[in-house]
Scaffold this active site. Structure first.
Site, PDB file in Angstrom:
ATOM      1  N   GLY A  87     -42.751  44.380 -54.055  1.00  0.00           N
ATOM      2  CA  GLY A  87     -41.658  44.577 -55.010  1.00  0.00           C
ATOM      3  C   GLY A  87     -40.306  44.934 -54.413  1.00  0.00           C
ATOM      4  O   GLY A  87     -39.432  45.433 -55.114  1.00  0.00           O
ATOM      5  N   ASP A  89     -38.011  42.881 -53.203  1.00  0.00           N
ATOM      6  CA  ASP A  89     -36.982  41.851 -53.326  1.00  0.00           C
ATOM      7  C   ASP A  89     -35.673  42.486 -53.812  1.00  0.00           C
ATOM      8  O   ASP A  89     -35.641  43.129 -54.859  1.00  0.00           O
ATOM      9  CB  ASP A  89     -37.437  40.781 -54.319  1.00  0.00           C
ATOM     10  CG  ASP A  89     -36.582  39.532 -54.229  1.00  0.00           C
ATOM     11  OD1 ASP A  89     -37.093  38.520 -53.739  1.00  0.00           O
ATOM     12  OD2 ASP A  89     -35.402  39.574 -54.640  1.00  0.00           O
ATOM     13  N   CYS A 150     -39.852  49.622 -42.960  1.00  0.00           N
ATOM     14  CA  CYS A 150     -40.170  50.397 -44.166  1.00  0.00           C
ATOM     15  C   CYS A 150     -41.654  50.199 -44.510  1.00  0.00           C
ATOM     16  O   CYS A 150     -42.092  49.072 -44.744  1.00  0.00           O
ATOM     17  CB  CYS A 150     -39.280  49.903 -45.302  1.00  0.00           C
ATOM     18  SG  CYS A 150     -39.774  50.503 -46.898  1.00  0.00           S
ATOM     19  N   GLY A 156     -46.972  40.098 -48.491  1.00  0.00           N
ATOM     20  CA  GLY A 156     -46.757  38.800 -49.136  1.00  0.00           C
ATOM     21  C   GLY A 156     -45.312  38.354 -49.048  1.00  0.00           C
ATOM     22  O   GLY A 156     -45.001  37.278 -48.526  1.00  0.00           O
ATOM     23  N   GLY A 157     -44.395  39.178 -49.529  1.00  0.00           N
ATOM     24  CA  GLY A 157     -42.985  38.822 -49.504  1.00  0.00           C
ATOM     25  C   GLY A 157     -42.403  38.913 -48.104  1.00  0.00           C
ATOM     26  O   GLY A 157     -41.644  38.035 -47.677  1.00  0.00           O
ATOM     27  N   HIS A 158     -42.758  39.953 -47.391  1.00  0.00           N
ATOM     28  CA  HIS A 158     -42.145  40.220 -46.084  1.00  0.00           C
ATOM     29  C   HIS A 158     -42.397  39.083 -45.090  1.00  0.00           C
ATOM     30  O   HIS A 158     -41.457  38.554 -44.494  1.00  0.00           O
ATOM     31  CB  HIS A 158     -42.701  41.546 -45.549  1.00  0.00           C
ATOM     32  CG  HIS A 158     -42.101  41.986 -44.252  1.00  0.00           C
ATOM     33  ND1 HIS A 158     -40.765  42.272 -44.117  1.00  0.00           N
ATOM     34  CD2 HIS A 158     -42.653  42.194 -43.034  1.00  0.00           C
ATOM     35  CE1 HIS A 158     -40.525  42.641 -42.858  1.00  0.00           C
ATOM     36  NE2 HIS A 158     -41.653  42.598 -42.185  1.00  0.00           N
ATOM     37  N   TYR A 446     -29.945  36.273 -43.927  1.00  0.00           N
ATOM     38  CA  TYR A 446     -31.381  36.479 -43.746  1.00  0.00           C
ATOM     39  C   TYR A 446     -32.044  36.525 -45.124  1.00  0.00           C
ATOM     40  O   TYR A 446     -31.710  37.366 -45.944  1.00  0.00           O
ATOM     41  CB  TYR A 446     -31.590  37.777 -42.972  1.00  0.00           C
ATOM     42  CG  TYR A 446     -33.025  38.222 -42.793  1.00  0.00           C
ATOM     43  CD1 TYR A 446     -34.073  37.314 -42.633  1.00  0.00           C
ATOM     44  CD2 TYR A 446     -33.341  39.577 -42.747  1.00  0.00           C
ATOM     45  CE1 TYR A 446     -35.379  37.743 -42.453  1.00  0.00           C
ATOM     46  CE2 TYR A 446     -34.643  40.016 -42.563  1.00  0.00           C
ATOM     47  CZ  TYR A 446     -35.656  39.098 -42.415  1.00  0.00           C
ATOM     48  OH  TYR A 446     -36.949  39.528 -42.234  1.00  0.00           O
ATOM     49  N   TYR A 449     -33.163  39.592 -46.845  1.00  0.00           N
ATOM     50  CA  TYR A 449     -32.118  40.446 -47.431  1.00  0.00           C
ATOM     51  C   TYR A 449     -31.469  39.625 -48.546  1.00  0.00           C
ATOM     52  O   TYR A 449     -30.287  39.288 -48.497  1.00  0.00           O
ATOM     53  CB  TYR A 449     -31.085  40.860 -46.376  1.00  0.00           C
ATOM     54  CG  TYR A 449     -31.643  41.682 -45.230  1.00  0.00           C
ATOM     55  CD1 TYR A 449     -32.812  42.426 -45.378  1.00  0.00           C
ATOM     56  CD2 TYR A 449     -30.996  41.736 -43.992  1.00  0.00           C
ATOM     57  CE1 TYR A 449     -33.314  43.183 -44.333  1.00  0.00           C
ATOM     58  CE2 TYR A 449     -31.486  42.498 -42.948  1.00  0.00           C
ATOM     59  CZ  TYR A 449     -32.650  43.209 -43.118  1.00  0.00           C
ATOM     60  OH  TYR A 449     -33.143  43.966 -42.073  1.00  0.00           O
TER      61      TYR A 449
HETATM   62  P1  FDA Z   1     -41.651  41.309 -53.359  1.00  0.00           P
HETATM   63  O1  FDA Z   1     -43.008  41.573 -53.887  1.00  0.00           O
HETATM   64  O2  FDA Z   1     -40.488  41.719 -54.197  1.00  0.00           O
HETATM   65  O3  FDA Z   1     -41.535  39.794 -52.950  1.00  0.00           O
HETATM   66  C1  FDA Z   1     -40.373  39.223 -52.375  1.00  0.00           C
HETATM   67  C2  FDA Z   1     -40.359  37.714 -52.628  1.00  0.00           C
HETATM   68  O4  FDA Z   1     -41.534  37.125 -52.102  1.00  0.00           O
HETATM   69  C3  FDA Z   1     -40.339  37.332 -54.098  1.00  0.00           C
HETATM   70  O5  FDA Z   1     -39.664  36.106 -54.260  1.00  0.00           O
HETATM   71  C4  FDA Z   1     -41.802  37.174 -54.429  1.00  0.00           C
HETATM   72  O6  FDA Z   1     -42.054  36.363 -55.553  1.00  0.00           O
HETATM   73  C5  FDA Z   1     -42.315  36.549 -53.153  1.00  0.00           C
HETATM   74  N1  FDA Z   1     -43.724  36.895 -52.922  1.00  0.00           N
HETATM   75  C6  FDA Z   1     -44.265  38.133 -52.846  1.00  0.00           C
HETATM   76  N2  FDA Z   1     -45.567  38.056 -52.606  1.00  0.00           N
HETATM   77  C7  FDA Z   1     -45.883  36.742 -52.542  1.00  0.00           C
HETATM   78  C8  FDA Z   1     -47.095  36.038 -52.326  1.00  0.00           C
HETATM   79  N3  FDA Z   1     -48.240  36.681 -52.127  1.00  0.00           N
HETATM   80  N4  FDA Z   1     -47.058  34.687 -52.343  1.00  0.00           N
HETATM   81  C9  FDA Z   1     -45.893  34.018 -52.545  1.00  0.00           C
HETATM   82  N5  FDA Z   1     -44.716  34.644 -52.744  1.00  0.00           N
HETATM   83  C10 FDA Z   1     -44.705  36.000 -52.739  1.00  0.00           C
HETATM   84  N6  FDA Z   1     -37.026  43.317 -43.972  1.00  0.00           N
HETATM   85  C11 FDA Z   1     -37.243  43.219 -42.638  1.00  0.00           C
HETATM   86  O7  FDA Z   1     -37.390  42.121 -42.108  1.00  0.00           O
HETATM   87  N7  FDA Z   1     -37.310  44.344 -41.874  1.00  0.00           N
HETATM   88  C12 FDA Z   1     -37.206  45.592 -42.398  1.00  0.00           C
HETATM   89  O8  FDA Z   1     -37.295  46.580 -41.666  1.00  0.00           O
HETATM   90  C13 FDA Z   1     -36.962  45.709 -43.808  1.00  0.00           C
HETATM   91  N8  FDA Z   1     -36.819  46.932 -44.395  1.00  0.00           N
HETATM   92  C14 FDA Z   1     -36.653  47.033 -45.769  1.00  0.00           C
HETATM   93  C15 FDA Z   1     -36.536  48.291 -46.381  1.00  0.00           C
HETATM   94  C16 FDA Z   1     -36.377  48.392 -47.757  1.00  0.00           C
HETATM   95  C17 FDA Z   1     -36.255  49.768 -48.391  1.00  0.00           C
HETATM   96  C18 FDA Z   1     -36.298  47.220 -48.554  1.00  0.00           C
HETATM   97  C19 FDA Z   1     -36.089  47.315 -50.042  1.00  0.00           C
HETATM   98  C20 FDA Z   1     -36.411  45.974 -47.948  1.00  0.00           C
HETATM   99  C21 FDA Z   1     -36.572  45.858 -46.558  1.00  0.00           C
HETATM  100  N9  FDA Z   1     -36.698  44.606 -45.941  1.00  0.00           N
HETATM  101  C22 FDA Z   1     -36.902  44.532 -44.568  1.00  0.00           C
HETATM  102  C23 FDA Z   1     -36.643  43.369 -46.738  1.00  0.00           C
HETATM  103  C24 FDA Z   1     -38.056  42.873 -47.078  1.00  0.00           C
HETATM  104  O9  FDA Z   1     -38.594  42.209 -45.950  1.00  0.00           O
HETATM  105  C25 FDA Z   1     -38.016  41.888 -48.254  1.00  0.00           C
HETATM  106  O10 FDA Z   1     -37.491  42.528 -49.381  1.00  0.00           O
HETATM  107  C26 FDA Z   1     -39.416  41.331 -48.555  1.00  0.00           C
HETATM  108  O11 FDA Z   1     -39.293  40.167 -49.326  1.00  0.00           O
HETATM  109  C27 FDA Z   1     -40.273  42.347 -49.266  1.00  0.00           C
HETATM  110  O12 FDA Z   1     -41.549  41.889 -49.529  1.00  0.00           O
HETATM  111  P2  FDA Z   1     -42.349  42.518 -50.778  1.00  0.00           P
HETATM  112  O13 FDA Z   1     -43.671  41.864 -50.818  1.00  0.00           O
HETATM  113  O14 FDA Z   1     -42.289  44.000 -50.705  1.00  0.00           O
HETATM  114  O15 FDA Z   1     -41.408  42.085 -51.977  1.00  0.00           O
END
Ligand code: FDA
Length: 506
Positions: A87, A89, A150, A156-158, A446, A449
């Protein structure tokens, strides 16, 4: 409302024909847990009460078959899907939609299997980096994984956006260290690397995963880390000559020893001081001990004046607590907490830098930071391994020739449009100021971000040439190939959002 109620009912009926017990995993709008499940993983408070955050249904699958069912039933009733892992994003694209939609929240799909002998692991998309790092450290003190800082980020997203952290100069991106994956495609099939083929496997490693399907799990290559690493954070103020030190850092950062990671965080300094001051923190990890680090720093970066007493030796897993700021001696179990220590309202933007910014340019940044005393720049070093990987190896193209990435960030605590607009205006004007100093044609960004200012798909219609405006910034020459893969695996553009890859049209 009536029609969306009936779509919801039809959707739930469809699900009940495909899965036997949905009581634990499906939350409709009248379920008492709906709001808490929805809000739990909203990391940017700007989107907490958004009118676009009202999915008809939230599904928290325990098993792949429930995701497959959700894909088929969503298609049947023309509902959009948002997939959420951690979450984070920035623009909320994992849980916001302007058209009727469901959320597949992978919070329950977070198993990790570490194979020490092969130095590999299978990790499900819903696991957080913290959970993953913890599981690795339980099995080995000399294996790690190169991903973000973090611990609450979702795999998944990362990974599907690249993913970098303190090991980036030694081992590259998280996406560079993926060996296999399971994906559920638009037809509800579950595919491993062999079944999906090399094009789709290429696209999901950094190319905006949500455009192509739902990634269930990754097989990753673990990397070797020493038993002991060294961390340090030293700060310098403007009065203490920081501009020269940052200038020097830019000149040497991408050629430094690849065991050394020094990022710079520039922002306002000293909250209690009478006079406004500015500060840069050099926030660092060395893959070795202090006695090797100090001579290396004296040789290559004496301007920082690093001393042994500034440094702390620790294990790699302890360093994953150090960078997010957990206090010394915190139990490793803090890595298992999926809730961020504090949540803010925030906006970020990014750039890549290929030429050192001149001293006068840096001074202008200081002036900008003084305008908005809560804004900051995080400059993450590249070079090392990043220079050795070709621009087209995975969709992330920002390789050799880039010195570092800058993230501009402003975080605040007070809700309200007026408050938000003030901060948005500031960060946009800083971004404008930076134009002459950063990468050009394209001005790169990127994708992890995520920045909706760069451009978005139009509601209901996604044109390749319009999407190329922002797509080329994130992916450069790889954007076209991403769109071609999209044409092959999802020609009807079922998986779409404001910044999804459109099918290719010439
Ligand atoms: P989220 O669940 O919001 O998903 C992000 C995107 O990926 C969305 O479009 C989502 O639909 C899609 N997605 C998620 N899971 C999926 C799946 N299983 N299959 C297909 N699509 C999927 N980046 C970095 O490179 N280095 C860092 O150190 C940091 N640090 C950091 C700190 C903080 C506080 C934040 C808020 C963000 C970062 N980031 C980062 C950025 C981070 O890499 C980016 O926000 C990622 O997309 C987060 O992945 P989540 O799964 O948490 O996000």
């Amino acid at each position: 409302a009536t029609s969306s109620n009936s779509v919801q009912e039809e959707f739930l009926k469809c699900m009940s024909t495909k899965i036997s017990d949905s009581s634990q995993i499906i939350f409709s709008q009248n379920s008492s847990s709906y709001s808490s499940v929805l809000q739990f993983s909203i990391q940017n408070l700007r989107w907490l009460n958004s009118s676009n955050a009202d999915p008809l249904v939230i599904i928290t699958p325990l098993h792949e078959s429930e995701i497959q069912a959700a894909v088929l039933c969503s298609r049947k009733y023309d509902l959009q899907i948002r997939v959420r892992s951690g979450g984070h994003d920035y623009e909320g694209l994992s849980y916001l939609s302007k058209t009727p939609f469901i959320i597949i929240d992978l919070i329950n799909m977070r198993s990790v299997e570490v194979n020490v002998k092969d130095e590999t692991a299978w990790v499900q998309s819903g696991a957080t980096l913290g959970e993953f790092y913890y599981a690795i450290a339980k099995k080995s003190s000399v294996l790690g994984f190169p991903a973000g800082i973090c611990p609450t980020l979702g795999l998944g997203g990362h990974v599907s956006g690249g993913g970098f952290g303190t090991l980036v100069r030694k081992y590259g991106l998280a996406a560079d260290n993926i060996l296999d994956a399971y994906v559920i495609d638009v037809n509800g099939r579950i595919l491993d690397r062999k079944a999906m083929g090399e094009d789709l496997f290429w696209a999901i490693r950094g190319g905006n995963g949500a455009s192509f399907g739902i990634i269930v799990s990754w097989k990753v290559k673990l990397v070797r880390v020493p038993e002991t690493v060294t961390t340090f954070t030293v700060s310098r103020t403007v009065e203490g000559g920081v501009t020269k030190v940052v200038h020097r850092w830019q000149n040497i950062v991408s050629n430094m020893d690849e065991d050394l990671f020094i990022r710079v965080i520039m922002g306002p300094g000293g909250q209690n001081s009478e006079r406004k001051t500015l500060r840069a923190s050099f926030n660092s990890m060395f893959l070795g001990k202090i006695d090797k680090l100090i001579p290396l720093m004296n040789r290559t970066f004496p301007e920082l004046g690093l001393k042994a007493e500034d440094c702390t030796e620790m294990s790699w897993i302890e360093s994953t607590l150090y960078f997010p700021g957990f206090s010394k001696g915190s139990p490793l179990e803090v890595l298992l907490n999926r809730e961020q220590v504090s949540r803010n309202f925030f906006k970020a933007k990014s750039d890549f830098v290929a030429q050192p910014i001149p001293v006068s340019g840096l001074e202008g940044i200081w002036d900008k930071i003084l305008e908005e005393e809560i804004g900051m720049l995080i400059m993450e070093p590249l070079g090392g391994k990043m220079n050795q990987i070709s621009e087209s190896e995975v969709p992330f193209p920002h390789r050799k020739g880039n010195l570092y990435n800058i993230q501009y960030l402003v975080q605040w605590q007070v809700a309200g449009v007026k408050e938000a607009n003030r901060h948005l205006n500031w960060i946009r004007s800083l971004y404008e100021y930076m134009k002459p100093f950063v990468s050009k044609s394209p001005r790169a960004a990127y994708v992890n971000y995520r920045d909706i200012d760069l451009g978005t798909n139009k509601l209901g219609k996604t044109s390749y040439s319009e999407a190329a405006v922002w797509g080329i910034k994130y992916f450069k020459g790889n954007f076209k190939r991403l769109a071609q893969v999209k044409s092959k695996v999802d020609p009807g553009n079922f998986f779409r959002n404001e910044q999804s890859i459109p099918p290719f049209t010439s």
